[in-house]
Motif scaffolding. Structure first.
Motif, mmCIF file in Angstrom:
data_model
loop_
_atom_site.group_PDB
_atom_site.id
_atom_site.type_symbol
_atom_site.label_atom_id
_atom_site.label_comp_id
_atom_site.label_asym_id
_atom_site.label_seq_id
_atom_site.Cartn_x
_atom_site.Cartn_y
_atom_site.Cartn_z
ATOM 1 N N UNK A 41 40.062 17.513 46.639
ATOM 2 C CA UNK A 41 39.930 16.248 47.345
ATOM 3 C C UNK A 41 38.992 16.440 48.530
ATOM 4 N N UNK A 42 37.869 15.789 48.484
ATOM 5 C CA UNK A 42 36.896 15.885 49.574
ATOM 6 C C UNK A 42 37.000 14.713 50.542
ATOM 7 N N UNK A 43 37.529 13.596 50.082
ATOM 8 C CA UNK A 43 37.620 12.417 50.946
ATOM 9 C C UNK A 43 38.771 11.549 50.462
ATOM 10 N N UNK A 56 37.261 12.266 55.689
ATOM 11 C CA UNK A 56 36.773 13.452 55.001
ATOM 12 C C UNK A 56 37.765 14.596 55.135
ATOM 13 N N UNK A 57 37.394 15.748 54.616
ATOM 14 C CA UNK A 57 38.302 16.899 54.604
ATOM 15 C C UNK A 57 38.553 17.454 55.991
ATOM 16 N N UNK A 58 37.679 17.172 56.939
ATOM 17 C CA UNK A 58 37.877 17.650 58.304
ATOM 18 C C UNK A 58 38.764 16.721 59.130
ATOM 19 N N UNK A 59 39.144 15.592 58.592
ATOM 20 C CA UNK A 59 39.992 14.649 59.303
ATOM 21 C C UNK A 59 39.256 13.574 60.064
ATOM 22 N N UNK A 60 37.953 13.509 59.931
ATOM 23 C CA UNK A 60 37.149 12.502 60.613
ATOM 24 C C UNK A 60 37.121 11.239 59.750
#
Length: 241
Positions: A41-43, A56-60
């Protein structure tokens, strides 16, 4: 006293339901992208009645408001109108219920307070129906796209806002029905009291209709005195002379 407790319980239920229904409008997660069949899961995509977002995967998260109201899908416009109507009806219902309850000193006579409380109950029932219809319509669109094999775009699942809206709708309908039933019970109780007062007034007027000194009924007259029977006669001693 039982009607007062029923009204208080109904007011708590309806107010809680209205708060839950109102909280669904700014809630973000009306629908969330499905993870079915994906390994990485990338987004994550999610949206509500006002905007669509991606995380996104970074939480943004990046959100975009719907640019045009007229360009929206019909079901989103219908859900917006129904939810706004539900919030407005719940607000008027809360104010009316607070005025019409027996534990408050505003609202006028008991008959006026009963009418105001019945109006509040109807408003809460309509508010619950509007919210229930909006959440069900939105959920139907999500499930129909999810189970449609010909739909190749991004599929979504039910968000948390839909469950909150369903819970608030049930509380509004349940509390509004309790308000209406409490008014029906109070009307029947007041009818019995009026009938009892009418019977008491009628019996009092029937007794007062007799002249003075004759108010005693026929059943309460003293029994006749048969001590001096007609068979016992006293004659003069010279009656046969």
């Amino acid at each position: 006293m039982s009607n007062m407790f029923q009204e208080i319980l109904a007011f708590i239920l309806t107010t809680s339901g209205w708060v839950l229904v109102s909280s669904t409008l700014p809630t973000d997660y009306w629908k969330v992208s499905s993870l079915d069949g994906t390994v990485i899961t990338t987004a994550t995509y999610w949206s509500n009645l006002w905007k669509t977002c991606v995380t996104d995967s970074t939480g943004v998260s990046n959100c975009k408001d719907f640019p045009s109201m007229l360009a929206l899908d019909g079901y989103i416009q219908a859900c917006r109108g129904l939810m706004i109507a539900a919030v407005c009806l719940g607000f008027f219902g809360s104010v009316s219920a607070l005025v019409g309850m027996k534990c408050t000193k505003i609202g006028g006579s008991d008959r006026n307070k009963a009418g105001i409380t019945c109006f509040a109950g109807v408003n809460f029932i309509l508010s619950g129906i509007c919210s229930l219809s909006a959440c069900s319509l939105y959920a139907h669109r999500i499930t129909s796209e999810f189970f449609d094999p010909m739909f190749v775009a991004q599929k979504y699942e039910l968000g948390a806002a839909l469950f909150i809206g369903w819970a608030g709708s049930i509380l509004c309908i349940l509390g509004g029905s309790m308000l209406c039933f409490s008014i029906a019970d109070s009307f029947s109780e007041s009818h019995r009291q009026v009938k009892y007062i009418y019977k008491g007034t009628a019996s009092h007027s029937h007794i007062a209709s007799y002249p003075r000194g004759q108010q005693q009924s026929a059943n309460q007259r003293p029994p006749p005195d048969y001590s001096n029977s007609s068979r016992t006669q006293h004659f003069d001693k010279n009656v046969y002379v």
